[in-house]
Design an enzyme around this catalytic site. Structure first.
Site, mmCIF file in Angstrom:
data_model
loop_
_atom_site.group_PDB
_atom_site.id
_atom_site.type_symbol
_atom_site.label_atom_id
_atom_site.label_comp_id
_atom_site.label_asym_id
_atom_site.label_seq_id
_atom_site.Cartn_x
_atom_site.Cartn_y
_atom_site.Cartn_z
ATOM 1 C CE LYS A 296 13.111 47.510 49.301
ATOM 2 N NZ LYS A 296 11.655 46.728 48.893
ATOM 3 C CB ILE A 297 12.652 44.268 55.529
ATOM 4 C CG1 ILE A 297 12.234 45.658 55.095
ATOM 5 C CG2 ILE A 297 12.378 44.213 57.294
ATOM 6 C CD1 ILE A 297 11.464 46.325 55.837
ATOM 7 C CG ASP B 62 9.416 35.789 49.379
ATOM 8 O OD1 ASP B 62 8.934 36.157 48.286
ATOM 9 O OD2 ASP B 62 9.790 36.389 50.058
ATOM 10 C CB CYS C 35 4.720 39.275 53.776
ATOM 11 S SG CYS C 35 3.953 37.873 55.209
ATOM 12 N N PRO C 36 4.240 41.488 52.553
ATOM 13 C CG PRO C 36 3.466 42.292 50.458
ATOM 14 C CD PRO C 36 4.429 41.503 51.704
ATOM 15 C CB THR D 68 8.451 44.279 62.885
ATOM 16 O OG1 THR D 68 9.108 43.467 61.714
ATOM 17 C CG2 THR D 68 9.539 44.177 64.145
ATOM 18 C CB SER D 69 5.135 43.210 58.761
ATOM 19 O OG SER D 69 5.624 43.604 57.008
ATOM 20 N NE ARG D 70 2.114 48.575 56.416
ATOM 21 C CZ ARG D 70 2.731 49.066 56.713
ATOM 22 N NH1 ARG D 70 3.768 48.750 57.495
ATOM 23 N NH2 ARG D 70 2.885 50.012 56.150
ATOM 24 C CG ASP E 159 7.320 48.474 65.512
ATOM 25 O OD1 ASP E 159 7.190 48.772 66.253
ATOM 26 O OD2 ASP E 159 6.829 48.928 64.278
ATOM 27 C CD GLU F 289 -0.454 49.822 63.296
ATOM 28 O OE1 GLU F 289 0.396 49.051 63.718
ATOM 29 O OE2 GLU F 289 0.407 51.497 63.015
ATOM 30 C CG HIS G 62 4.130 51.146 63.004
ATOM 31 N ND1 HIS G 62 2.953 50.992 62.232
ATOM 32 C CD2 HIS G 62 4.615 51.675 61.755
ATOM 33 C CE1 HIS G 62 3.488 50.443 60.390
ATOM 34 N NE2 HIS G 62 4.490 51.077 60.573
HETATM 35 P P1 NAI Z 1 9.728 43.790 49.691
HETATM 36 O O1 NAI Z 1 8.691 44.561 48.925
HETATM 37 O O2 NAI Z 1 11.231 44.645 49.572
HETATM 38 O O3 NAI Z 1 9.464 41.884 50.385
HETATM 39 C C1 NAI Z 1 8.156 41.750 50.723
HETATM 40 C C2 NAI Z 1 8.115 40.402 50.709
HETATM 41 O O4 NAI Z 1 7.177 39.825 50.690
HETATM 42 C C3 NAI Z 1 9.127 39.940 49.367
HETATM 43 O O5 NAI Z 1 9.809 39.171 49.185
HETATM 44 C C4 NAI Z 1 7.948 39.360 48.653
HETATM 45 O O6 NAI Z 1 7.919 38.494 47.816
HETATM 46 C C5 NAI Z 1 7.062 38.697 49.726
HETATM 47 N N1 NAI Z 1 5.820 37.946 49.367
HETATM 48 C C6 NAI Z 1 4.972 39.146 49.337
HETATM 49 N N2 NAI Z 1 3.789 37.962 49.150
HETATM 50 C C7 NAI Z 1 3.811 36.985 49.676
HETATM 51 C C8 NAI Z 1 3.411 36.484 50.412
HETATM 52 N N3 NAI Z 1 1.610 35.830 50.799
HETATM 53 N N4 NAI Z 1 3.088 35.065 51.122
HETATM 54 C C9 NAI Z 1 4.806 35.229 51.787
HETATM 55 N N5 NAI Z 1 6.293 36.359 51.119
HETATM 56 C C10 NAI Z 1 5.163 37.567 50.195
HETATM 57 O O7 NAI Z 1 9.749 44.614 51.512
HETATM 58 P P2 NAI Z 1 10.448 45.316 52.535
HETATM 59 O O8 NAI Z 1 11.234 46.596 52.144
HETATM 60 O O9 NAI Z 1 10.972 44.251 52.567
HETATM 61 O O10 NAI Z 1 9.141 45.787 54.146
HETATM 62 C C11 NAI Z 1 7.859 44.174 54.320
HETATM 63 C C12 NAI Z 1 7.232 45.126 54.902
HETATM 64 O O11 NAI Z 1 7.535 45.555 56.410
HETATM 65 C C13 NAI Z 1 5.985 45.728 53.895
HETATM 66 O O12 NAI Z 1 5.365 45.528 53.814
HETATM 67 C C14 NAI Z 1 5.598 46.823 55.711
HETATM 68 O O13 NAI Z 1 4.351 46.512 55.556
HETATM 69 C C15 NAI Z 1 6.565 46.222 56.540
HETATM 70 N N6 NAI Z 1 7.466 47.595 56.803
HETATM 71 C C16 NAI Z 1 7.649 48.269 58.677
HETATM 72 C C17 NAI Z 1 7.885 48.872 59.042
HETATM 73 C C18 NAI Z 1 8.196 49.446 59.916
HETATM 74 O O14 NAI Z 1 7.902 50.348 61.098
HETATM 75 N N7 NAI Z 1 7.239 48.342 61.194
HETATM 76 C C19 NAI Z 1 8.590 49.756 58.310
HETATM 77 C C20 NAI Z 1 8.538 49.510 56.461
HETATM 78 C C21 NAI Z 1 7.811 48.586 56.168
#
Ligand code: NAI
Length: 334
Positions: A158-159, A178, A209-210, A236-238, A262, A267, A299
């Protein structure tokens, strides 16, 4: 249920208190706000609650899940998307449900990502204090056109997709790594490639990615070796997607030209608190801040008005559906 559903809300900050109280006018839960983070020593504060509500930096490890279970808690409601901080196996073993807010505003995070890129490139954070002090020199403020640069996106969910749409608007070439391909992204002109190709060709690499066993420290020395000289890396992920030692080495050797974070590996001990009057013991974090080409936010990528109200609404809907309608929506998949 013939009584109010009781929820202990751990790690309550002003924004949580304000948005949850506003949303609770509609849901009428009994809310017990706790300022403290959830960890083994604070878990028993949830005694008598039906659910706990926790955030990214609460430590919901095995011991904590056991204590919550013993105190009568049935539902762990994350008010965030990521769930790497919860001992899911233990929750499953004890028959507890874990729900989350899978999406609250992909725009918030994608726009913050773009903000980090623009700031690192055009150095807004340095220009602003300079101009205020009457220094109008352009020395060391030279940026580059983002137009036609190659953007490598790791994780196009999504992001990632929202970010890709923005970068397409800049006229960039997009490379994606991905596990799953998305036709919409291909129609936009993005290309799915191997990690090696993405590392080798990208001017800017953004992580979306997560955090999993597979992605832990994916940006390590080996990955950085494969990247272009002066690459920009944005996370900005983890935090734990990046091996901090390796990026410090990459910054010292100038292989990494820009780093925007971020999130940070360690953290939990720092972010979301005002530590301005204390001594920071994390030497790696302090070292990162000494580089002129590193920009760190604490964050806050998710932190928009829209996202905060969406978080409150989905969290409350998740709790209501579980206890009133016997339905677990937005469960974390085991
Ligand atoms: P999402 O689940 O919609 O997308 C994650 C994508 O990563 C999917 O397309 C999935 O197939 C892919 N993926 C999974 N394992 C992978 C790998 N080993 N290699 C490559 N791609 C892989 O999640 P969304 O909503 O896009 O969020 C992504 C990340 O953003 C979250 O996991 C979270 O850690 C982080 N996040 C950070 C925030 C912040 O405030 N800094 C706020 C919200 C989310």
């Amino acid at each position: 249920m013939d009584r109010k559903i009781k929820v202990t809300v751990f790690n309550t900050k002003n924004w949580v208190f304000d948005s949850f109280l506003q949303m609770n006018k509609e849901f009428e839960f009994e809310l017990d706000f706790q300022e403290t983070r959830l960890y083994s020593k604070t878990a028993s504060l949830a005694r008598g609650s039906d659910a706990v509500c926790v955030f990214v930096n609460d430590d919901v490890n095995k011991e904590v899940v056991e204590i919550l279970h013993d105190e009568g808690v049935k539902l762990i409601a994350l008010r965030c998307a990521g769930f790497n901080n919860v001992a899911l196996d233990k929750a499953k073993e004890l028959g507890m449900e874990v729900v989350r807010v899978p999406a609250y505003s992909p725009y918030a995070v994608a726009e913050h990502t773009l903000g980090l890129i623009l700031s690192l490139n055009r150095k807004f954070h340095k220009a602003h204090p300079r101009v205020r002090e009457g220094n109008f020199s352009l020395d060391n403020l030279l940026g580059f056109d983002i137009h036609e640069k190659v953007i490598g996106v790791i994780g196009a969910g999504k992001i990632g997709q929202t970010f890709i749409n923005m970068m397409s608007g800049f006229g960039c070439k997009i490379l994606i790594y991905d596990k799953y391909e998305n036709q919409e992204m291909k129609d936009l002109g993005a290309e799915y490639v191997s990690l090696e190709e993405l590392y080798g060709k990208s001017d800017i690499i953004s992580l979306h990615c997560p955090l999993t066993k597979d992605t832990f420290h994916m940006i390590d020395e080996n990955a950085i070796d494969q990247m272009k000289r002066h690459v920009m890396i944005i996370n900005t992920s983890r935090g734990k997607l990046i091996d901090t030692d390796a990026v410090i080495k990459g910054l010292k050797s100038k292989k990494i030209g820009y780093l925007g974070l971020d999130v940070y590996e360690e953290e939990e001990a720092l972010f979301f608190e005002d530590l301005s009057e204390t001594i920071i013991h994390d030497d790696q974090f302090v070292r990162l801040q000494t580089f002129p080409n590193v920009l760190i936010t604490a964050h806050q990528a998710f932190f928009t008005k829209e996202a905060v109200m969406n978080i409150a609404e989905t969290t409350f809907e998740n709790i209501k559906n579980y206890f009133i309608h016997g339905r677990a929506d937005n469960t974390v998949l085991f």
